[in-house]
Design a protein around this motif. Structure first.
Motif, PDB file in Angstrom:
ATOM      1  N   PRO A 177       0.871  -1.126  -0.099  1.00 55.01           N
ATOM      2  CA  PRO A 177      -0.004  -0.030   0.123  1.00 55.01           C
ATOM      3  C   PRO A 177       0.719   1.345   0.107  1.00 55.01           C
ATOM      4  O   PRO A 177       0.398   2.306  -0.606  1.00 55.01           O
ATOM      5  CB  PRO A 177      -0.741  -0.181   1.227  1.00 55.01           C
ATOM      6  CG  PRO A 177      -0.402  -1.104   2.025  1.00 55.01           C
ATOM      7  CD  PRO A 177       0.386  -1.973   1.289  1.00 55.01           C
ATOM      8  N   HIS A 216      -9.183  -2.050  -3.443  1.00 53.48           N
ATOM      9  CA  HIS A 216      -8.014  -2.422  -2.484  1.00 53.48           C
ATOM     10  C   HIS A 216      -8.277  -2.295  -1.005  1.00 53.48           C
ATOM     11  O   HIS A 216      -9.228  -1.487  -0.525  1.00 53.48           O
ATOM     12  CB  HIS A 216      -6.903  -1.249  -2.685  1.00 53.48           C
ATOM     13  CG  HIS A 216      -5.546  -1.682  -2.062  1.00 53.48           C
ATOM     14  ND1 HIS A 216      -5.131  -1.550  -0.934  1.00 53.48           N
ATOM     15  CD2 HIS A 216      -4.421  -2.707  -2.565  1.00 53.48           C
ATOM     16  CE1 HIS A 216      -3.989  -1.983  -0.548  1.00 53.48           C
ATOM     17  NE2 HIS A 216      -3.558  -2.761  -1.630  1.00 53.48           N
ATOM     18  N   HIS A 232      -6.974  -1.066   1.571  1.00 53.20           N
ATOM     19  CA  HIS A 232      -6.665   0.101   2.424  1.00 53.20           C
ATOM     20  C   HIS A 232      -7.390   0.994   1.876  1.00 53.20           C
ATOM     21  O   HIS A 232      -7.503   1.339   0.637  1.00 53.20           O
ATOM     22  CB  HIS A 232      -4.970   0.341   2.166  1.00 53.20           C
ATOM     23  CG  HIS A 232      -4.816   1.337   3.326  1.00 53.20           C
ATOM     24  ND1 HIS A 232      -4.830   2.940   2.877  1.00 53.20           N
ATOM     25  CD2 HIS A 232      -4.314   1.131   4.663  1.00 53.20           C
ATOM     26  CE1 HIS A 232      -4.457   3.266   4.091  1.00 53.20           C
ATOM     27  NE2 HIS A 232      -3.973   2.502   5.128  1.00 53.20           N
ATOM     28  N   PRO A 233      -8.021   1.769   2.503  1.00 45.75           N
ATOM     29  CA  PRO A 233      -9.047   2.969   2.263  1.00 45.75           C
ATOM     30  C   PRO A 233      -8.578   4.055   1.431  1.00 45.75           C
ATOM     31  O   PRO A 233      -8.829   4.619   0.313  1.00 45.75           O
ATOM     32  CB  PRO A 233      -9.694   3.399   3.292  1.00 45.75           C
ATOM     33  CG  PRO A 233      -8.821   2.909   4.591  1.00 45.75           C
ATOM     34  CD  PRO A 233      -8.238   1.890   4.106  1.00 45.75           C
ATOM     35  N   ASP A 234      -7.259   4.572   1.854  1.00 50.05           N
ATOM     36  CA  ASP A 234      -6.475   5.542   1.102  1.00 50.05           C
ATOM     37  C   ASP A 234      -6.037   5.200  -0.293  1.00 50.05           C
ATOM     38  O   ASP A 234      -6.380   5.923  -1.384  1.00 50.05           O
ATOM     39  CB  ASP A 234      -5.079   6.056   1.704  1.00 50.05           C
ATOM     40  CG  ASP A 234      -5.506   6.640   2.984  1.00 50.05           C
ATOM     41  OD1 ASP A 234      -6.836   6.976   3.222  1.00 50.05           O
ATOM     42  OD2 ASP A 234      -4.679   6.800   3.893  1.00 50.05           O
ATOM     43  N   ALA A 257      -7.621   2.909  -2.073  1.00 51.48           N
ATOM     44  CA  ALA A 257      -9.118   2.622  -2.965  1.00 51.48           C
ATOM     45  C   ALA A 257      -9.347   4.129  -3.261  1.00 51.48           C
ATOM     46  O   ALA A 257      -9.834   4.305  -4.573  1.00 51.48           O
ATOM     47  CB  ALA A 257      -9.925   2.054  -1.932  1.00 51.48           C
ATOM     48  N   LYS A 258      -9.247   5.210  -2.402  1.00 56.02           N
ATOM     49  CA  LYS A 258      -9.637   6.463  -2.600  1.00 56.02           C
ATOM     50  C   LYS A 258      -8.768   6.921  -3.937  1.00 56.02           C
ATOM     51  O   LYS A 258      -9.202   7.657  -4.831  1.00 56.02           O
ATOM     52  CB  LYS A 258      -9.553   7.445  -1.477  1.00 56.02           C
ATOM     53  CG  LYS A 258     -10.677   7.529  -0.644  1.00 56.02           C
ATOM     54  CD  LYS A 258     -10.560   8.498   0.395  1.00 56.02           C
ATOM     55  CE  LYS A 258     -11.740   8.337   1.258  1.00 56.02           C
ATOM     56  NZ  LYS A 258     -11.409   8.803   2.612  1.00 56.02           N
TER      57      LYS A 258
END
Lengths: 528, 780
Positions: A394, A458, A460-462, A464-465
């Motif tokens: 990530p 993905h 991890h939210p960051d 994905a964003k």
């Protein structure tokens, strides 16, 4: 005066003395010797102490010697000129003054020899003290030269002593990095640096020739440690710090000229690099090459051979060689054929995992920052990076996704990768060829970045964003990836851990350790 | 009383009254102009010009009409109101008043009596008696009796007097009493009558009942059939109505208990049980119900001799021999002892919440897992937050201790995972109770783990796989918190940690591999609902499969660090002897193997390898199914496909593995390969810019404060309230000053009146004195 006899007499009580007593004695004796010539024979006691087995004794003896001989040198009590053998001292016809100075000069030489031996001592403290004492001798000897200075051309610097010191520092059997880092203080002085460079070059030439070019890890490590400690000045005006002042002929003195420094530096490095190096050494050199070696060479293009060889090695070394190559291409007009093709082939799954990731992407960003690059190339790079991103951690993804976006921003015609309305309804297989080495033939221009679409889910939210951004037309300003280069996984974790508000909870009551989540753990593992 | 005093008006008021409003407004002394700071075009202001004099006199008048009236009427209980027509009307002349009153009277009478009077002549009266009647002389007084009465006193007079005395003696008091008496009598009579009626009805009922049976027997069958036949003919509508009428109405049930009450009851129950246990431990016999005071007869000697107990020893036969009750007594004692033993072995029912981890540890030490569970449950119930101040904190601490304890249990050797398993429900309950504390503790654990890993990585560039306690913690996280959230303060870092371990820890032994596979399982559990993409897990699985590839030259795929294409530990999963696959059966691996894996001989090692391989293949299969809809599916799984199809011959391996492999390959082949090219999301068209003016809400108060409608409303209400409050205060203040003024005036007028009177008296006395002195002088 029978020195041999004297020595025998004196040695017994000295060794019997306690450490404390010797210290007091030593200082007193040194004072006596300095005060009156009558006590000249006491110098043997002091020199004996140098050989002592106790660390403390040795250190105090070194200090005493340094005080003594510095005082004598300043008084010019040591014999100047070519020294005859000690045995001939008695036979020759000399007056008392001469005899005394010759005797003391011999003791001085003994002392220097012992100190040089001490540079290989087991205790670091002894080594350090010896080194400092020797450099002090160098300084004082430069001020009050022991050679005959009849001819005016010659400028005084105790080169022989310095060569001996450097020779000891570059040990072939022992790692002297610690001592070398202490030595760095002296390298700040321009004249010392200049002469040290000369002596290293000689030493490397002699030692490597003797070994017929074989790899000598310890020796080469030491040389590298010393070399990397050399801080070259960038302007002539910075050459102000000298150990030995030359009043009258300063401008003619070599150490006072930056060009001479550079030439010496260049020859030194080329001499060092022409021999075979261990691969870890390659990496170390390449890491510092671009900012502490290349700028100080008088003709940096001489490094081309080394760099191209390193670039062809592959893997991490290639990545590192990029930096040097970049400097040459950028500042010295180097024309490197198929540079981008090679760069394209450097993109491997491992680039996201290696230590030099940040450096590589920083350079890649520079190389690809030109807006005059052909579209097929940029698209191939973007597609390949996206493909590789499927295996990236990530922290790398957070950097490479904006990187790809930036590529598309810079080259508007590459927008087809994320927006191809002309064939919006025609489903097709990915035409991109991952294994093709030539970016022209990789068919990237007909492809789309489905990989980033995948990364939108993905974990991890960051990430994905960041991946979501390709869903909409990209915003105009580029994202500055410099800050993103150094993100670590732990930072990401801490960022999430900091949230303090009340978290949502699992509503399904937990009864057992291995329940829930589809029971995957429970299927393959059991408690006992 | 009666008419209120005519209002006095101040001179100023009089003057003002005479002036027209235009006059006042033009008078510069009356006008107060409110200065404006700046002009705003188009704004209409109400209050730019004020008339303080006018408004003050208005206010004073109003007070006089209301407040002053009230003040004057204070402490006055009733008042006389003259309702005659025009009584308070000062504008009317008295003649008019009388005329009007008369005409009203006439009208009233006319309405009532002469509604149907045809001859419109009105009756003239005198003292209420009709003059016409009087003229008829109907009530002619008998002249003789009149005469006798007047001429002769005698008996007639006496008689008449007695006649007249009778009614005359009865005073008003007596009349009233008589009236009361009468009404009472009437009431009594009515009651009696009612009772009689009731009795009669009763009697009738009885009689009817006695003959009813006869009548019912006599009812003919046909008649009854008729009634039955009639029944179904009932109107459906009626039925419905009746149904609705008789429908069960919602009955008020017992109120649901609040959690606090439940907790209190639970604690009381536990306390009772504990007391019971303690009692049994000390050996007291059980109390049966509340203690009843035994009745003592007056003849009781108080020597403890009671007959009502069965004192006789019971004779019973057992095994052919008779036994007296003594044996039973012995049995009682034994029972008692057994009870004591049992009570000792039993757990206490109340627990104090531990303050430190050492206390906590001591609390659970030496108990079986089940008992530990019970202890925790009881400690939790005894210290329910609703039961006392500070309990909340104690229980929050308890969560931390429990978490630490789980770590200790799982890192002990051998790990006591069954205990951990038993304690999970307790942990879950505590977590539900204190989400914030729980997440804080959990995050602390994760931060420690992450920090350790980071330090190790910085020191060596690689790290060892996490210990079992970390695995347990990571699993616990997935039990306590939802793993499918997009971002969650606990689960997101946990998953990040798992993935970091998978990408940074090199596999150097079969034990490492087991740990790694456990982590992979965990990670897949985390995303099983959300189907998030886990590159690290796929990398790890691919790397693991790579370790089973026998020939590592000319690979068509690449492995990702920490795995290397060639290297020292790259043949970990290669079987040493192909025969061993024949004896292999798939087993679940104990989690403890991630810590201590001791495989002595080749056969065991091969079996473990096969198990790992099977797990790995199964996980790959799961991944295939999980990600089959992603766009880059073929790109993601190409390495696995190449590896499985070209490099990993499983011919020598058990069939189960071969099946798994073929199913994976089938899943990869079966996934859709072609995708639509990417296009941007359709965006809403940006509306044209309109030239309608922007409407700004005009607010009561100065600045626009608050963003939401609710906030604005709140702000407005506050402002209004403040304004009103200030106004009310001001009014009250003015009222008070007005009243004080009035009171002062009253006192002053009273005082002056008194002074005047006193003066008058003194004057009169003075003249009297003077006159008297003059008289005396004269006498002299």
């Amino acid at each position: 005066m029978a020195p041999a006899k004297k020595r025998n007499v004196c040695s017994e009580p000295t060794s019997a003395n306690t450490a404390k007593k010797t210290k007091i004695d030593l200082n007193a004796q040194v004072q006596q010797i300095i005060d009156s010539r009558k006590n000249a024979n006491n110098v043997f006691d002091v020199l004996d102490c140098l050989q002592s087995e106790k660390e403390k004794d040795v250190i105090s003896a070194i200090n005493a010697c340094s005080n003594l001989f510095v005082a004598l040198l300043e008084r010019k009590d040591l014999f100047i000129g070519k020294l005859s053998e000690e045995d001939t001292l008695l036979t020759g016809e000399h007056n008392a003054q001469e005899k005394y100075s010759m005797f003391m000069r011999h003791r001085y030489n003994d002392c220097v020899e012992t100190l040089l031996e001490h540079l290989g001592h087991t205790s670091y403290q002894v080594k350090e003290t010896a080194l400092v004492a020797l450099m002090k001798f160098v300084a004082v000897q430069g001020q009050y030269p022991l050679e005959d200075l009849n001819w005016s051309k010659h400028l005084s610097f105790p080169r022989a002593l310095l060569v001996a010191v450097v020779g000891r520092l570059l040990s072939q059997s022992e790692d002297t990095t610690m001592l070398i880092s202490r030595f760095q203080d002296f390298l700040e002085m321009a004249d010392v640096r200049f002469y040290v460079m000369g002596s290293i070059r000689e030493s490397v030439g002699v030692v490597m020739d003797k070994n017929k070019g074989e790899v000598m890890p310890v020796y080469q490590d030491n040389v590298f440690a010393l070399l990397s400690n050399i801080n070259m000045p960038s302007k002539e005006s910075e050459l102000t710090n000298f150990m030995v002042k030359q009043e009258d002929k300063h401008s003619e003195w070599k150490p006072a000229k930056l060009n001479e420094h550079r030439r010496s530096f260049e020859r030194l490095w080329l001499g060092f690099l022409k021999h075979k190096l261990p691969s870890s050494m390659y990496k170390k050199i390449l890491v510092i090459l671009h900012d502490s070696i290349l700028p100080h060479m008088s003709n940096p293009t001489l490094m081309i051979d080394f760099l191209t060889a390193a670039y062809d090695v592959g893997g991490a070394i290639s990545l590192l060689a990029l930096n040097g190559l970049f400097v040459l291409i950028h500042q010295h007009n180097l024309d490197y054929p198929d540079f981008y093709k090679k760069l394209y082939n450097l993109l491997e799954p491992s680039i996201f995992h290696v230590k030099y990731r940040a450096r590589f992407f920083n350079l890649a960003n520079l190389f690809l920052s030109s807006t005059h690059l052909p579209v097929y190339l940029v698209v191939a790079f973007a597609k390949r990076l996206a493909r590789l991103a499927l295996t990236a951690p990530p922290e790398s993804l957070l950097m490479v996704l904006p990187f790809i976006s930036n590529l598309i921003r810079r080259h508007p015609s590459s927008r087809v990768l994320i927006h191809r309305p002309s064939k919006a309804d025609e489903a097709c297989e990915d035409p991109y060829l991952m294994d093709e080495e030539d970016p022209i033939l990789s068919n990237a221009l007909e492809s789309s970045l489905w990989e980033i679409k995948t990364l939108q889910s993905h974990y991890h939210p960051d990430v994905a964003k960041a991946a979501m951004k390709i869903n909409k037309p990209l915003s105009v300003p580029e994202v500055d990836i410099d800050e993103l280069l150094e993100i670590t996984n732990f930072e990401l974790m801490e960022k999430d851990l900091k949230v303090t508000k009340s978290p949502p909870l699992e509503f399904e009551p937990a009864k057992k350790l291995l329940q829930g989540g589809g029971g995957i753990v429970g299927q393959h593992f059991c408690l006992v | 009383m009666g008419k209120p005093a005519p209002k006095k008006r101040s001179v100023a008021d009089k003057v003002r009254k005479t002036k027209t409003s235009a006059d006042i407004k033009n008078n510069p002394f009356e006008v107060k102009i409110n200065r404006k700071k700046f002009e705003v075009l188009g704004r209409k202001t109400k209050h730019d010009v004020g008339l303080p004099g006018v408004s003050r006199s208005k206010a004073i008048n109003k007070r006089k009409e209301t407040l002053l009236k009230e003040h004057q009427n204070k402490h006055k209980a009733n008042k006389f109101i003259d309702r005659r027509f025009g009584e308070y009307d000062t504008n009317m002349a008295p003649e008019d008043k009388i005329l009007e009153r008369f005409s009203m009277e006439r009208q009233r009478l006319h309405d009532k009596k002469d509604l149907f009077n045809l001859n419109e002549e009105e009756e003239l009266t005198h003292y209420g008696q009709s003059l016409a009647e009087m003229e008829k002389f109907n009530d002619l007084v008998d002249s003789d009796t009149e005469l006798t009465r007047s001429h002769f006193g005698g008996g007639g007079g006496l008689l008449r007097k007695r006649e007249g005395e009778g009614p005359r003696a009865r005073s008003r008091q007596e009349l009233i009493e008589e009236l009361i008496h009468k009404s009472k009598q009437e009431k009594r009579d009515r009651q009696v009558q009612k009772e009689e009626t009731f009795e009669l009805t009763e009697k009738l009922d009885k009689d009817w009942k006695s003959i009813q049976t006869l009548m019912s027997n006599r009812t003919p069958r046909a008649l009854r059939d008729d009634t039955q036949a009639e029944k179904p003919r009932l109107d459906e509508y009626d039925m419905r109505v009746r149904e609705l009428g008789f429908e069960m109405k919602a009955q008020p049930s017992e109120r649901l208990k609040t959690p606090e009450e439940l907790a209190r009851e639970e604690r009381e129950r536990l306390h009772k049980l504990e007391a019971d246990r303690l009692r049994r431990m000390t050996g007291e016999p059980a109390k049966k119900g509340p203690k009843t005071t035994t009745h003592m007869s007056a003849d009781d000697l108080n020597d403890g001799f009671v007959l009502d107990k069965e004192d006789k020893k019971a004779l019973s036969y057992k095994d052919g021999k008779w036994q007296s009750g003594d044996a039973e007594d012995g049995g009682d004692e034994e029972e008692l002892k057994a009870q004591q033993e049992a009570a000792k072995a039993e757990l206490p029912y109340t627990f104090a919440a531990p303050e430190s981890y050492a206390e906590f540890h001591a609390l659970l030490e030496g108990h079986s897992p089940d008992n530990q569970c019970v202890i925790l449950a009881r400690a939790q119930k005894c210290n329910h937050p609703s039961l006392g101040e500070g309990n909340k904190l104690k229980l929050q601490k308890l969560f931390g201790f429990l978490l630490e304890y789980l770590g200790e249990l799982s890192s002990s050797s051998p790990p006591r995972l069954t205990t951990v398993d038993k304690l999970i429900p307790q942990l879950f309950d505590l977590c539900q109770m204190f989400p914030i504390a729980a997440s804080k503790a959990m995050r602390g654990v994760l931060a420690d783990a992450g920090h350790d890993l980071e330090e190790e990585l910085e020191a060596d560039g690689r790290a060892a796989f996490p210990a079992l306690d970390t695995l347990v913690y990571l699993k616990v996280v997935s039990l306590l918190f939802p793993t499918s959230d997009f971002r969650h303060p606990v689960t997101t870092p946990a998953l990040l940690h798992i993935c970091q371990c998978l990408s940074k820890c090199p596999v150097k032994s079969l034990q490492d591999m087991t740990s790694g596979l456990a982590l992979c399982c965990l990670a897949l559990e985390y995303v099983c609902l959300s189907k998030r993409f886990l590159p690290e897990v796929l990398n790890f699985l691919c790397g693991t499969l790579h370790m089973a590839v026998p020939d590592k030259t000319s690979l068509g795929y690449s492995v990702v660090p920490p795995f290397r294409p060639v290297g020292k530990h790259n043949d970990l999963l290669l079987l040493s002897a192909p025969e061993s696959s024949a004896t292999w059966t798939n087993q679940t691996l104990p989690l403890a193997l991630t810590q201590h894996l001791e495989l002595t001989d080749h056969l065991h090692r091969d079996h473990h390898r096969l198990t790992c391989l099977s797990t790995c293949l199964d996980l790959v299969h799961r991944c295939c199914l999980l990600y089959k809809d992603t766009d880059a599916f073929s790109a993601v799984f190409r390495p696995v496909q190449t590896l499985l199809s070209r490099h990993l011959p499983l011919d020598a391996h058990p069939e189960a593995l071969q099946e798994l492999k073929s199913s994976i390959l089938a899943a990869i082949e079966g996934a859709p390969r072609s995708h639509k090219p990417l296009v941007f999301e359709k965006q809403k068209p940006i509306p044209l810019r309109m030239f309608t003016p922007k409407i700004v809400e005009v607010l009561d108060y100065g600045k626009r404060r608050g963003n939401t409608k609710v906030q604005r409303e709140m702000e407005r209400t506050k402002h209004k309230y403040k304004k009103e409050f200030k106004g009310a205060l001001r009014e009250i203040r003015k009222d008070n000053s007005f009243l004080a003024r009035e009171k002062l005036q009253e006192t002053m007028s009273r005082d002056s009146e008194r002074k005047r009177k006193v003066k008058e008296l003194y004057g009169s006395l003075g003249t009297q004195e003077g006159e008297w002195k003059a008289l005396r002088r004269k006498k002299k």
